[in-house]
Design a protein around this motif. Structure first.
Motif, PDB file in Angstrom:
ATOM      1  N   GLN A  46       1.117   7.752   1.431  1.00  0.00           N
ATOM      2  CA  GLN A  46       1.312   6.640   0.496  1.00  0.00           C
ATOM      3  C   GLN A  46       1.253   7.055  -0.976  1.00  0.00           C
ATOM      4  O   GLN A  46       2.078   6.592  -1.777  1.00  0.00           O
ATOM      5  N   PRO A  64      -1.513   2.716  -3.336  1.00  0.00           N
ATOM      6  CA  PRO A  64      -1.613   3.690  -2.247  1.00  0.00           C
ATOM      7  C   PRO A  64      -3.052   3.905  -1.806  1.00  0.00           C
ATOM      8  O   PRO A  64      -3.973   3.943  -2.626  1.00  0.00           O
ATOM      9  N   HIS A  74       0.811  -1.208   0.000  1.00  0.00           N
ATOM     10  CA  HIS A  74       0.000   0.000   0.000  1.00  0.00           C
ATOM     11  C   HIS A  74       0.849   1.265   0.000  1.00  0.00           C
ATOM     12  O   HIS A  74       0.312   2.364  -0.079  1.00  0.00           O
ATOM     13  N   GLY A  75       2.130   1.126   0.076  1.00  0.00           N
ATOM     14  CA  GLY A  75       3.016   2.284   0.069  1.00  0.00           C
ATOM     15  C   GLY A  75       3.389   2.783   1.442  1.00  0.00           C
ATOM     16  O   GLY A  75       3.932   3.883   1.567  1.00  0.00           O
ATOM     17  N   GLY A  76       3.116   1.996   2.511  1.00  0.00           N
ATOM     18  CA  GLY A  76       3.594   2.356   3.833  1.00  0.00           C
ATOM     19  C   GLY A  76       5.106   2.487   3.825  1.00  0.00           C
ATOM     20  O   GLY A  76       5.815   1.634   3.267  1.00  0.00           O
TER      21      GLY A  76
END
Length: 435
Positions: free
Chosen positions: A346, A341, A321-323
């Motif tokens: 994110q 994201p 998720h783009g953490g």
């Protein structure tokens, strides 16, 4: 005669994504002879890893219990016309709680200095109020403004020309409006304590230390002299014993610790992995029930948590998720990414990954309509994605990580005699809880 160890307080948002890297940094400081303590409400104690860092609760009554769980519910739905303002108001309340309770807590603990996460303005402001030296720790994307750099919560591409500058200016104006519940509280406390409320004072002029590598960020031309890029701050993780390989390549799938209840998105991830002949390794952060985990297609390996730094080097790609922490771990392992994201920084992280060529970006809506499979095939089949990830991973490997960052923090905080114990300041714990 016993010499008192210098005592550093860590002030950060009450989430694993911020506490974990700061605990790693704090452990390196503890190994150098400092006493390091995370200070927050009592429920946050469970987030602090078993390492060289201690924990001290704020002075507030038991009826504050449940506040953290309520805050997490707001963070889990952080977008939309209802969810975004609600999340911002919840964050403002958390900052106000810290501003009310931290002065007495740091005085009681005999703290000598503060390590303040850049996302939580209470750390820097209370340090200024108590005349304590502080260092700014940047656990995510750098938040410093520049005209050519888009706001850090938007997935805009880097456009240094006039069109991009105008767009960025409008984006910052909207961001300032949305963040007003937080900035209003911080400004009110600054004035109450006789301090300049200019938000630029949130940033330490001694040191601003980031775990973000320079190669991941957009180009910058106006960084302060005290700013330093770096590499991930991590504690050593135990070895992971995966089941015997069934011949398929592995794809790491994660939505972090706050978004892990999205069963339908995990199902899209594991189905895409199966479609390309791979096996998903799913980390849901405790968000899925056993029934939901067992129902995911493609026979994935599913747990609440994996030792990411141990598992990712065995994977061919990652769907994330783009953490920020998981992205850094994937890049450190040289693993290309399909980014989906969802919220917070994110989209901005995904935009940077796309710019350096280490990821394909797929929206959550596209992912639900089969968009993950073609993106995954592309990052697996085109060697340029893995090459870009490995290039940045090599740069991070030479940056020193938590140990080198801790040495810089220590020198910045204690290179002179300007360390004063916080004076006793009374605080009403009941008022702190009322935030």
């Amino acid at each position: 005669m016993t010499v008192k160890r210098r005592h550093i307080a860590i002030i950060a948002p009450p989430t694993a994504g911020h506490i974990n890297p700061l605990a790693a940094l704090g452990t390196s400081l503890a190994e150098a002879g400092r006493q390091v303590t995370v200070v927050h409400m009592a429920d946050v104690a469970s987030l602090v890893p078993d390492c060289g860092v201690g924990f001290a609760p704020l002075d507030h009554p038991a009826d504050c219990q449940g506040l953290l769980a309520d805050y997490y519910r707001k963070l889990a739905q952080p977008s939309g016309p209802v969810g975004l303002p609600r999340m911002i108001r919840g964050t403002a309340s958390m900052t106000e709680l810290l501003l009310k309770a931290l002065p007495a807590a740091l005085s009681r603990l005999g703290v000598d200095a503060v390590l303040a996460d850049s996302v939580e303005p209470a750390g820097a402001l209370v340090a200024r109020h108590l005349r304590l030296p502080f260092v700014t720790a940047v656990t995510g994307l750098p938040l410093l403004r520049e005209p050519t750099v888009p706001p850090p919560f938007l997935g805009w591409a880097y456009r240094p020309g006039a069109v991009g500058r105008n767009r960025n200016s409008g984006g910052y104006a909207v961001s300032d409006l949305l963040m007003r519940p937080i900035t209003t509280i911080v400004s009110a406390y600054a004035r109450r304590w006789g301090l300049d409320p200019d938000p630029r004072h949130q940033w330490s002029d001694r040191l601003q230390i980031a775990q973000c590598p320079a190669g991941l960020d957009f180009p910058r031309t106006a960084l302060p002299q005290s700013f330093r890029y770096g590499a991930p701050w991590r504690l050593d993780e135990p070895e992971e014993h995966l089941p015997e390989n069934d011949g398929r390549s592995l794809i790491f799938c994660s939505l972090g610790s706050l978004q892990g209840s999205r069963r339908s998105l995990f199902a899209a991830m594991t189905a895409a992995c199966a479609a390309v002949g791979a096996r998903a390794v799913v980390a849901h952060g405790g968000g899925l029930s056993d029934r939901e985990a067992h129902s995911l297609p493609g026979n994935p390996l599913v747990r609440a948590f994996w030792s990411q730094t141990r598992v990712l080097p065995r994977c061919s790609a990652a769907i994330l998720h783009g953490g920020f922490n998981t992205v850094l771990d994937a890049l450190a392992a040289g693993v290309p990414i399909v980014a989906v994201p969802l919220a917070f920084e994110q989209p901005a992280t995904a935009a940077r990954l796309k710019r350096i060529g280490a990821a394909r970006v797929v929206s959550a809506a596209e992912a639900g309509k089969g968009g993950l499979e073609p993106a995954l095939r592309l990052v697996l089949g085109d060697p340029r994605y893995r090459h870009a990830a490995r290039l940045l991973g090599t740069d991070m490997a030479g940056a020193g990580g938590a140990a080198e960052a801790a040495a810089m923090v220590d020198a910045a905080l204690f290179d002179d005699a300007d360390v004063r114990p916080a004076g006793p300041i009374p605080s009403d714990g009941k008022a702190a809880c009322a935030a």
